[in-house]
Design a protein around this motif. Sequence first.
Motif, mmCIF file in Angstrom:
data_model
loop_
_atom_site.group_PDB
_atom_site.id
_atom_site.type_symbol
_atom_site.label_atom_id
_atom_site.label_comp_id
_atom_site.label_asym_id
_atom_site.label_seq_id
_atom_site.Cartn_x
_atom_site.Cartn_y
_atom_site.Cartn_z
ATOM 1 N N GLY A 80 0.816 -1.209 0.000
ATOM 2 C CA GLY A 80 0.000 0.000 0.000
ATOM 3 C C GLY A 80 0.849 1.258 0.000
ATOM 4 O O GLY A 80 0.599 2.193 -0.767
ATOM 5 N N PHE A 81 1.867 1.288 0.853
ATOM 6 C CA PHE A 81 2.767 2.447 0.885
ATOM 7 C C PHE A 81 3.419 2.654 -0.476
ATOM 8 O O PHE A 81 3.543 3.785 -0.955
ATOM 9 N N ASN A 82 3.837 1.569 -1.106
ATOM 10 C CA ASN A 82 4.556 1.663 -2.382
ATOM 11 C C ASN A 82 3.690 2.243 -3.493
ATOM 12 O O ASN A 82 4.183 2.994 -4.338
ATOM 13 N N ILE A 83 2.416 1.877 -3.518
ATOM 14 C CA ILE A 83 1.558 2.360 -4.608
ATOM 15 C C ILE A 83 0.783 3.618 -4.226
ATOM 16 O O ILE A 83 0.081 4.192 -5.059
ATOM 17 N N GLY A 84 0.907 4.050 -2.975
ATOM 18 C CA GLY A 84 0.330 5.328 -2.577
ATOM 19 C C GLY A 84 -1.040 5.285 -1.967
ATOM 20 O O GLY A 84 -1.774 6.279 -2.039
ATOM 21 N N ILE A 85 -1.414 4.158 -1.346
ATOM 22 C CA ILE A 85 -2.701 4.080 -0.666
ATOM 23 C C ILE A 85 -2.486 3.531 0.752
ATOM 24 O O ILE A 85 -1.443 2.951 1.044
ATOM 25 N N THR A 86 -3.492 3.732 1.608
ATOM 26 C CA THR A 86 -3.427 3.210 2.969
ATOM 27 C C THR A 86 -4.649 2.320 3.202
ATOM 28 O O THR A 86 -5.692 2.783 3.675
ATOM 29 N N PRO A 87 -4.546 1.046 2.852
ATOM 30 C CA PRO A 87 -5.689 0.150 3.018
ATOM 31 C C PRO A 87 -5.930 -0.168 4.488
ATOM 32 O O PRO A 87 -4.982 -0.290 5.268
ATOM 33 N N PRO A 88 -7.196 -0.302 4.900
ATOM 34 C CA PRO A 88 -7.482 -0.669 6.285
ATOM 35 C C PRO A 88 -7.213 -2.149 6.524
ATOM 36 O O PRO A 88 -7.229 -2.953 5.592
ATOM 37 N N ILE A 89 -6.974 -2.499 7.779
ATOM 38 C CA ILE A 89 -6.819 -3.900 8.160
ATOM 39 C C ILE A 89 -8.214 -4.440 8.457
ATOM 40 O O ILE A 89 -8.867 -4.000 9.401
ATOM 41 N N ARG A 90 -8.647 -5.386 7.656
ATOM 42 C CA ARG A 90 -10.013 -5.890 7.746
ATOM 43 C C ARG A 90 -10.051 -7.405 7.567
ATOM 44 O O ARG A 90 -9.158 -7.998 6.952
ATOM 45 N N GLU A 91 -11.136 -8.011 8.039
ATOM 46 C CA GLU A 91 -11.415 -9.395 7.695
ATOM 47 C C GLU A 91 -11.866 -9.460 6.237
ATOM 48 O O GLU A 91 -12.455 -8.502 5.704
ATOM 49 N N SER A 92 -11.611 -10.579 5.599
ATOM 50 C CA SER A 92 -12.022 -10.764 4.220
ATOM 51 C C SER A 92 -13.524 -10.557 4.082
ATOM 52 O O SER A 92 -14.316 -11.032 4.901
#
Length: 202
Positions: A80-92
């Motif tokens: 996420g850091f590399n491509i420029g986003i901050t994804p949340p930590i979630r269950e599938s």
Amino acid sequence: MENKILIEVSARHVHLTQEHLEILFGAGAELTFKKALSQPGQFVCEERVTIVGPKREIANVVIIGPVRPATQVEISMTDGFNIGITPPIRESGDVNGSAACKIVGPKGELQLSEGVIVAKRHIHLTPETAEACNVEDKQIVAVKITNDKRSTVYGDVVVRISAKFAPAMHIDTDEANAACVTGEVYGEITAGEINVESGSVQ
């Protein structure tokens, strides 16, 4: 070791709906089986896509079959850091309000307004193995990995129970690298709380 569980590393991957599969690979497209995964019915596909963020892109990302009701992109926090986003930590499956990205295939592309997550570390158990480990569905546990390099205790591990599962714990590549998890590795499930000051599990 009591309550031992196989540790599996889940690298970045994509789950697609049939509609999105056809946008990316053409009308009538079907996923091509490459190899089975440990969870029954799940498989790695021959098809690959590119994930595009505001900064960079990640090419050759694996698709996991079969198709699903909702498209989901699972990456590590480093990805996420590399491509420029901050994804949340979630269950599938919990993608409401999650991060956005573009997915590019050989026949088309689609812009996801949500659907990108970092998968919450979790354990798949059958009802029988859950009973043997004395844990319940959705319970939060800790798992200890002991080795001669970077012994680690993972907290905030969610238990998921289904007769359709094969027993295994899934962590992402960041988590695996932090604990030097390579090859066949087992962890020990404990229902205790982590004592942050001492680093012990009680």
